[in-house]
Design a protein around this motif. Structure first.
Motif, PDB file in Angstrom:
ATOM      1  N   SER A 570      11.862 -14.294  -2.324  1.00 35.90           N
ATOM      2  CA  SER A 570      12.186 -13.129  -3.144  1.00 35.90           C
ATOM      3  C   SER A 570      12.788 -13.573  -4.466  1.00 35.90           C
ATOM      4  CB  SER A 570      13.164 -12.214  -2.411  1.00 35.90           C
ATOM      5  OG  SER A 570      14.393 -12.874  -2.229  1.00 35.90           O
ATOM      6  N   GLY A 571      12.541 -12.806  -5.475  1.00 38.20           N
ATOM      7  CA  GLY A 571      13.066 -13.136  -6.792  1.00 38.20           C
ATOM      8  C   GLY A 571      12.224 -12.530  -7.880  1.00 38.20           C
ATOM      9  N   GLY A 572      12.861 -11.953  -8.856  1.00 39.13           N
ATOM     10  CA  GLY A 572      12.149 -11.349  -9.960  1.00 39.13           C
ATOM     11  C   GLY A 572      11.918  -9.867  -9.732  1.00 39.13           C
ATOM     12  N   ARG A 573      12.406  -9.077 -10.660  1.00 39.10           N
ATOM     13  CA  ARG A 573      12.226  -7.631 -10.563  1.00 39.10           C
ATOM     14  C   ARG A 573      11.109  -7.201 -11.510  1.00 39.10           C
ATOM     15  NH1 ARG A 573      16.946  -3.034 -11.467  1.00 39.10           N
ATOM     16  NH2 ARG A 573      15.653  -1.209 -11.033  1.00 39.10           N
ATOM     17  N   LYS A 574      10.177  -6.427 -10.996  1.00 40.98           N
ATOM     18  CA  LYS A 574       9.084  -5.948 -11.822  1.00 40.98           C
ATOM     19  C   LYS A 574       9.563  -4.812 -12.721  1.00 40.98           C
ATOM     20  CE  LYS A 574       5.775  -7.126  -8.197  1.00 40.98           C
ATOM     21  NZ  LYS A 574       4.734  -6.611  -7.278  1.00 40.98           N
ATOM     22  N   ALA A 575       8.767  -4.567 -13.767  1.00 40.68           N
ATOM     23  CA  ALA A 575       9.166  -3.581 -14.763  1.00 40.68           C
ATOM     24  C   ALA A 575       9.199  -2.174 -14.207  1.00 40.68           C
ATOM     25  CB  ALA A 575       8.225  -3.653 -15.963  1.00 40.68           C
ATOM     26  N   ASP A 576       8.379  -1.896 -13.190  1.00 38.65           N
ATOM     27  CA  ASP A 576       8.337  -0.544 -12.629  1.00 38.65           C
ATOM     28  C   ASP A 576       9.045  -0.435 -11.283  1.00 38.65           C
ATOM     29  OD1 ASP A 576       6.561  -2.135 -11.329  1.00 38.65           O
ATOM     30  OD2 ASP A 576       4.912  -0.697 -11.297  1.00 38.65           O
ATOM     31  N   ASP A 577       9.805  -1.467 -10.894  1.00 36.55           N
ATOM     32  CA  ASP A 577      10.533  -1.409  -9.622  1.00 36.55           C
ATOM     33  C   ASP A 577      11.728  -0.470  -9.737  1.00 36.55           C
ATOM     34  OD1 ASP A 577       8.869  -3.041  -8.309  1.00 36.55           O
ATOM     35  OD2 ASP A 577      10.139  -4.826  -8.367  1.00 36.55           O
ATOM     36  N   ARG A 578      11.940   0.315  -8.671  1.00 36.86           N
ATOM     37  CA  ARG A 578      13.108   1.193  -8.609  1.00 36.86           C
ATOM     38  C   ARG A 578      14.311   0.487  -8.010  1.00 36.86           C
ATOM     39  NH1 ARG A 578      12.059   5.211 -12.131  1.00 36.86           N
ATOM     40  NH2 ARG A 578       9.998   6.107 -11.767  1.00 36.86           N
ATOM     41  N   ARG A 579      14.080  -0.648  -7.364  1.00 35.75           N
ATOM     42  CA  ARG A 579      15.163  -1.378  -6.720  1.00 35.75           C
ATOM     43  C   ARG A 579      15.322  -2.730  -7.388  1.00 35.75           C
ATOM     44  NH1 ARG A 579      12.577   0.133  -1.193  1.00 35.75           N
ATOM     45  NH2 ARG A 579      13.557   2.123  -0.731  1.00 35.75           N
ATOM     46  N   SER A 580      16.454  -3.336  -7.150  1.00 36.87           N
ATOM     47  CA  SER A 580      16.705  -4.677  -7.690  1.00 36.87           C
ATOM     48  C   SER A 580      15.883  -5.702  -6.917  1.00 36.87           C
ATOM     49  CB  SER A 580      18.191  -5.016  -7.616  1.00 36.87           C
ATOM     50  OG  SER A 580      18.616  -5.056  -6.269  1.00 36.87           O
ATOM     51  N   ALA A 581      15.833  -6.916  -7.448  1.00 35.88           N
ATOM     52  CA  ALA A 581      15.034  -7.963  -6.819  1.00 35.88           C
ATOM     53  C   ALA A 581      15.555  -8.307  -5.432  1.00 35.88           C
ATOM     54  CB  ALA A 581      15.016  -9.203  -7.702  1.00 35.88           C
ATOM     55  N   ALA A 582      16.876  -8.230  -5.233  1.00 30.05           N
ATOM     56  CA  ALA A 582      17.454  -8.578  -3.935  1.00 30.05           C
ATOM     57  C   ALA A 582      17.133  -7.537  -2.871  1.00 30.05           C
ATOM     58  CB  ALA A 582      18.965  -8.736  -4.069  1.00 30.05           C
ATOM     59  N   ASN A 583      16.944  -6.271  -3.271  1.00 32.33           N
ATOM     60  CA  ASN A 583      16.719  -5.202  -2.295  1.00 32.33           C
ATOM     61  C   ASN A 583      15.256  -4.805  -2.169  1.00 32.33           C
ATOM     62  OD1 ASN A 583      19.508  -5.008  -1.843  1.00 32.33           O
ATOM     63  ND2 ASN A 583      19.752  -3.627  -3.601  1.00 32.33           N
ATOM     64  N   SER A 584      14.388  -5.365  -3.006  1.00 34.25           N
ATOM     65  CA  SER A 584      12.980  -4.994  -2.940  1.00 34.25           C
ATOM     66  C   SER A 584      12.301  -5.773  -1.828  1.00 34.25           C
ATOM     67  CB  SER A 584      12.300  -5.305  -4.280  1.00 34.25           C
ATOM     68  OG  SER A 584      10.929  -5.036  -4.198  1.00 34.25           O
ATOM     69  N   SER A 585      11.458  -5.113  -1.071  1.00 33.16           N
ATOM     70  CA  SER A 585      10.768  -5.747   0.057  1.00 33.16           C
ATOM     71  C   SER A 585       9.299  -6.005  -0.228  1.00 33.16           C
ATOM     72  CB  SER A 585      10.879  -4.856   1.304  1.00 33.16           C
ATOM     73  OG  SER A 585      10.283  -3.584   1.053  1.00 33.16           O
ATOM     74  N   SER A 586       8.813  -5.677  -1.417  1.00 35.83           N
ATOM     75  CA  SER A 586       7.394  -5.833  -1.714  1.00 35.83           C
ATOM     76  C   SER A 586       7.093  -7.288  -2.061  1.00 35.83           C
ATOM     77  CB  SER A 586       7.002  -4.935  -2.889  1.00 35.83           C
ATOM     78  OG  SER A 586       7.719  -5.292  -4.045  1.00 35.83           O
ATOM     79  N   GLY A 587       6.022  -7.813  -1.483  1.00 36.20           N
ATOM     80  CA  GLY A 587       5.550  -9.144  -1.826  1.00 36.20           C
ATOM     81  C   GLY A 587       6.370 -10.290  -1.314  1.00 36.20           C
ATOM     82  N   LYS A 588       7.301 -10.053  -0.420  1.00 36.18           N
ATOM     83  CA  LYS A 588       8.149 -11.139   0.061  1.00 36.18           C
ATOM     84  C   LYS A 588       7.473 -11.857   1.223  1.00 36.18           C
ATOM     85  CE  LYS A 588      12.556  -9.286  -1.474  1.00 36.18           C
ATOM     86  NZ  LYS A 588      13.926  -8.936  -1.116  1.00 36.18           N
ATOM     87  N   SER A 589       6.429 -12.603   0.901  1.00 35.34           N
ATOM     88  CA  SER A 589       5.692 -13.351   1.909  1.00 35.34           C
ATOM     89  C   SER A 589       4.950 -14.485   1.215  1.00 35.34           C
ATOM     90  CB  SER A 589       4.708 -12.448   2.664  1.00 35.34           C
ATOM     91  OG  SER A 589       3.805 -11.841   1.754  1.00 35.34           O
ATOM     92  N   PHE A 590       4.469 -15.425   2.029  1.00 35.51           N
ATOM     93  CA  PHE A 590       3.736 -16.575   1.515  1.00 35.51           C
ATOM     94  C   PHE A 590       2.246 -16.380   1.797  1.00 35.51           C
ATOM     95  CE2 PHE A 590       7.940 -18.212   2.804  1.00 35.51           C
ATOM     96  CZ  PHE A 590       8.393 -18.657   1.580  1.00 35.51           C
ATOM     97  N   ASN A 591       1.436 -16.482   0.756  1.00 38.96           N
ATOM     98  CA  ASN A 591      -0.004 -16.373   0.964  1.00 38.96           C
ATOM     99  C   ASN A 591      -0.717 -17.714   0.860  1.00 38.96           C
ATOM    100  OD1 ASN A 591       0.129 -16.851  -1.787  1.00 38.96           O
ATOM    101  ND2 ASN A 591      -0.329 -14.730  -2.350  1.00 38.96           N
ATOM    102  N   SER A 592       0.036 -18.819   0.746  1.00 35.74           N
ATOM    103  CA  SER A 592      -0.577 -20.138   0.706  1.00 35.74           C
ATOM    104  C   SER A 592       0.391 -21.160   1.271  1.00 35.74           C
ATOM    105  CB  SER A 592      -0.949 -20.510  -0.736  1.00 35.74           C
ATOM    106  OG  SER A 592      -1.553 -21.778  -0.775  1.00 35.74           O
ATOM    107  N   LEU A 593      -0.106 -22.027   2.156  1.00 33.49           N
ATOM    108  CA  LEU A 593       0.684 -23.092   2.770  1.00 33.49           C
ATOM    109  C   LEU A 593      -0.063 -24.404   2.647  1.00 33.49           C
ATOM    110  CD1 LEU A 593       1.741 -21.385   6.151  1.00 33.49           C
ATOM    111  CD2 LEU A 593       3.105 -21.518   4.056  1.00 33.49           C
TER     112      LEU A 593
END
Length: 910
Positions: A570-593
């Motif tokens: 997690s890290g980085g807040r998008k311009a249209d996010d309603r929540r802060s980077a710490a509280n946002s749950s979108s995209g918090k995953s790994f798509n490449s290993l």
């Protein structure tokens, strides 16, 4: 596992916006790539990216005449002053204005910097020019930038600035369709001269080499030639002119009454002038048009020398080198960089990145090449040493979802959403095989069997896995069982097992050559995004949508450990996010290993600005890499600027194209519709998101790459300043190593140098071994030092020039890492042969542990072979040329001799 990786190079992006520049020697091109600057060495066929970053995308760069100071300005007016040769940032300054491309110029003497529109702020127009004193590289000052003077007079935004050859004055062009002449220092009785008469924006203005002629170029295709008025010329010729005052030699340009001598027009229908440059020694004017056409005109006669169409889109920037032979062009819409030699009409450089996002990458088995696939349907292969793309495959008609090399590295496979899997021959550079399914499907992932005989591809709509034979091209089998789109495939490196992950929250391990395809799936708590095998094939890692990385023991069929990576990625807040980077749950995953070469660590990347390196055994984070600090990308800021957030939303997302003054800037040329994924989304601006779509470790274990929004990022081990001793003792000192070498104890000296792990000492002890004793010393080397010695010899075979040497740094200042590269090729080959012969049985039994070292040696040998072949080809061509010239000379001499004899005979006859 060492984790001291640092940014090495940026490939996949060669030009984005701004102006391109040639260095003082004319052999290298500087190109802005996002918030970085890339340097393309045309003489040595190399490229590298400077390590520092601007806050946002760069709009303008300038290089001092002596090539030591580089000034890069981003779109918000924040500038970085760097030592170009040392690659270090010296100072930073905020000009508080949007600087247009070409809006920053060093004076020819290097003492002054002219900046267009500095200090005006975003609220007003950039109708002024500021001149600053160039900061000194030696003197330390709390205020390095000293403002000399601010010049005003234009009624609209200033477009460009150009200095006179003697640095005493400069001329500016503006959107108010005029150009103005200013002096650096006040001159008694002087008022800024105005050059009017154009009917469109004046793009550029130039001085001739003798400063007696000024050329102005407007956007509508007009070139005006300005000279001293006829009355003054007659007075000068008759010697009646006014007597020169003190300092009149420096102020000739200022005291001249300028008038239009000639009006010229390009007569290019339906086009506009976008950029131009002028080479004063040869009086060459180079102009780039909006249709992708450029032309060369010789001034002041306005003779068209050369015209060529090099692009489908407008040419955004043009530059000419010091000798006037090479022309550099940048096209923003295509992301293309071209260097053209107009005399021979040939390309010196032609590079273009992916038109859309880069989706996937794959390393070749020797780590020498990287293949990438993008949304534009193209597959590109890059050389990791030079940083250039040397082949592009355009057979796919949709986005490329996966690329993989065969084990031998001579075949490249790619899967695409167009429903095809293609095989490319990297020797003849052609698509020699195309694999399709019985019914049309979209392939989302791909895996290649270790033998290179079988390939597997997973689909997103039929939830099946298809297996083909590479030799025959026939479909071998279809694996069914998943109840959701197949998101990841991976073959075991040492067996016939195939692992697959799916959105149905399961991971399945198939035995592809078994008659029964009944497998017991591993159940996960969320959708599976990707899977990866450890290099020894005994462990399988899977990433899920809830941010977890789960590890499975393949032989026992059970879960061994788990890493909770939601907070790490997690890290980085998008311009249209309603929540802060710490509280946002979108995209918090790994798509490449990807596993490291020794399997001890795991590298993971996802929809975030971070790439995480984990220790597999302990399950802890070793290091976090931030791929970009570019604030022009969405998701790089931890906290949004409250001044930019209003009741209508974030101002960064408000489309202000309709407020542009020019009609072509207001038009929606892409004809976007609601729901499109690129463009301005019909109502809102589209801001690219900072994320990593794929990460891969090099087979040599010394570098890794990431396919990100910025391009292809390469990270290598930084071993120049690290002191990493091994088995150190009180008696072990550099003096002891020198004493052992002096006494002829070469084996002892080499072991002591490896224990100290200082490269200059290792090199000294290594090169002090006589050729006759190499076999004996290699046979007595303890196994614990074998990997270090193999890597050391492989590094000596690396032909790449040191970064510092590429920019002309004194050899005495080069770090110790550069001392590895050596011309003693035969000596290094003798060591490799002796080590493999003496310890071959031990190395074969521990092939997994030494796999990365073997690949490093292989890469070094391949590079050395290619260098020798290239040198031989060049020598053969030179010898053939000399032989042909000698034969031609003999033929001429024989012909002249025969003609002379014939004349003598005729003379005697008469």
């Amino acid at each position: 596992m060492k984790s001291n990786f640092k940014f090495s190079n940026l490939c996949g992006t060669v030009y984005q916006q701004g102006n391109v520049l040639f260095t003082q020697d004319g052999n290298s091109v500087l190109s802005p790539v996002g918030n970085r600057v890339s340097v393309f060495d045309l003489l040595n066929n190399k490229s590298y990216t400077l390590p520092f970053q601007n806050r946002q995308n760069i709009s303008c760069i300038a290089l001092s005449p002596d090539g030591t100071i580089l000034l890069s300005v981003d779109i918000s007016g924040r500038a970085i002053l760097a030592n170009f040769r040392r690659r270090v940032v010296l100072h930073q300054i905020n000009f508080k204005a949007e600087i247009p491309p070409g809006g920053v110029k060093f004076s020819p003497d290097g003492k002054w910097i002219a900046v267009v529109g500095a200090g005006t702020g975003k609220g007003g127009t950039s109708a002024s020019v500021q001149v600053w004193k160039t900061p000194s590289l030696l003197a330390r000052s709390l205020v390095p930038f000293e403002l000399h003077r601010t010049y005003t007079g234009h009624f609209d935004d200033v477009v460009s600035v150009e200095w006179s050859p003697d640095s005493s004055c400069f001329i500016t062009t503006s959107k108010d369709m005029t150009a103005r002449l200013f002096t650096l220092n006040p001159v008694e009785g002087f008022r800024p001269k105005t050059f009017a008469g154009h009917r469109d924006v004046v793009v550029n203005a130039y001085f001739s080499s003798d400063s007696k002629t000024i050329y102005t170029v407007s956007r509508d295709g007009a070139v005006f030639v300005w000279k001293a008025k006829q009355q003054e010329q007659n007075e000068e010729e008759n010697g009646v002119g006014p007597e020169p005052e003190t300092g009149s030699i420096e102020n000739v340009i200022a005291n001249t009454r300028w008038g239009i001598s000639k009006r010229n027009y390009f007569n290019q229908p339906g086009t506009k002038v976008i950029c131009s440059t002028f080479h004063s020694p040869s009086n060459l004017l180079v102009v780039g048009f909006s249709t992708g056409v450029f032309g060369l005109w010789e001034m002041p006669d306005f003779t068209n020398i050369h015209t060529l169409s090099i692009s489908q889109e407008k040419i955004s920037s043009v530059a000419i080198n010091k000798s006037g032979e090479w022309l550099a062009f940048g096209a923003t819409n295509l992301g293309q960089l071209l260097v053209w030699e107009w005399q021979s009409e040939s390309y010196i450089l032609k590079q273009q990145g992916h038109y859309f996002d880069m989706n996937i990458l794959s390393y070749s088995p020797d780590g020498q090449h990287v293949a990438t696939g993008g949304d534009d349907g193209k597959v590109k292969v890059w050389n990791t040493t030079s940083g250039f793309c040397f082949i592009t495959f355009s057979e796919h008609s949709a986005a490329v979802s996966q690329v993989e090399f065969a084990k031998q590295g001579q075949v490249l496979f790619s899967a695409s959403l167009d429903g095809t899997v293609r095989a490319f021959d990297l020797i003849r550079y052609r698509n020699f095989r195309t694999f399709t399914s019985p019914s049309p499907v979209q392939f989302s992932c791909l895996a290649v069997d270790p033998s290179g005989e079988v390939i597997a591809a997973g689909s997103t709509d039929s939830f099946q896995i298809f297996l083909w034979s590479v030799q025959t091209g026939k479909l071998l089998d279809i694996l069914s069982g998943h109840e959701g789109p197949v998101s990841g495939l991976a073959f075991s490196p040492l067996s016939n097992l195939l692992a697959s992950g799916s959105w149905d929250k399961t991971v399945r391990v198939w035995n592809v050559f078994d008659r029964s395809h009944a497998v017991e799936p591993f159940q996960l708590s969320s959708d599976v995004l990707t899977v990866a095998f450890r290099p020894d094939g005994k462990e399988l890692a899977a990433s899920s949508l809830d941010g977890q990385i789960i590890f499975f023991d393949v032989s026992q069929g059970r879960q061994t450990s788990l890493i909770e990576g939601r907070r790490d990625v997690s890290g980085g807040r998008k311009a249209d996010d309603r929540r802060s980077a710490a509280n946002s749950s979108s995209g918090k995953s790994f798509n490449s290993l990807t596993y490291t070469a020794d399997g001890s660590c795991l590298l993971a990347g996802g929809n975030s600005k971070y790439v995480i390196l984990y220790d597999v055994r302990d399950g802890v984070m070793v290091r976090k890499f931030q791929i970009s600090e570019n604030l022009s990308l969405d998701g790089t800021e931890e906290f949004l600027d409250s001044r930019r957030v209003t009741e209508a939303g974030n101002l960064d997302l408000v489309d202000d194209a309709g407020d542009a003054s020019d009609l072509e800037d207001r038009l929606d040329v892409e004809e976007t519709l609601p729901g499109t994924q690129r463009g301005d989304l019909s109502k809102r601006k589209y801001k690219r998101e900072a994320r990593t779509k794929c990460v891969r470790f090099s087979p040599t274990g010394t570098s890794w790459a990431a396919a990100s929004t910025e391009g292809l990022l390469l990270y290598t081990l930084d071993e120049t300043l690290t002191f990493d001793p091994f088995d150190l003792s009180m008696e072990l000192t550099p003096a002891a190593v020198h004493k052992a070498i002096k006494e002829g104890e070469f084996l002892q000296a080499l072991i002591m140098a490896f224990r100290l792990n200082e490269r200059p000492l290792i090199r000294l002890a290594y090169e002090s071994v006589p050729k006759s004793d190499v076999k004996l010393v290699a046979r007595q080397i303890p196994p614990v030092y074998l990997e270090k010695l193999l890597r050391f010899v492989a590094a000596r075979l690396d032909p790449g020039p040191s970064p510092s040497a590429a920019v002309g740094v004194n050899r005495t200042t080069v770090d110790s890492g550069d001392a590895l590269r050596s011309p003693h090729l035969e000596f290094d080959l003798m060591w490799i042969r002796a080590l493999l012969f003496a310890h071959g049985r031990y190395l074969r039994g521990h092939s997994t542990e030494y796999a990365s070292a073997f690949r490093a040696v292989w890469k070094g040998l391949v590079d050395a072979e290619q260098n020798i072949l290239r040198i031989c080809d060049e020598n053969m061509a030179t010898l053939s040329f000399l032989i042909d010239q000698s034969r031609a000379k003999q033929t001429r001499e024989t012909a002249n001799k025969e003609a002379s004899e014939t004349r003598d005979e005729m003379h005697l006859d008469t």
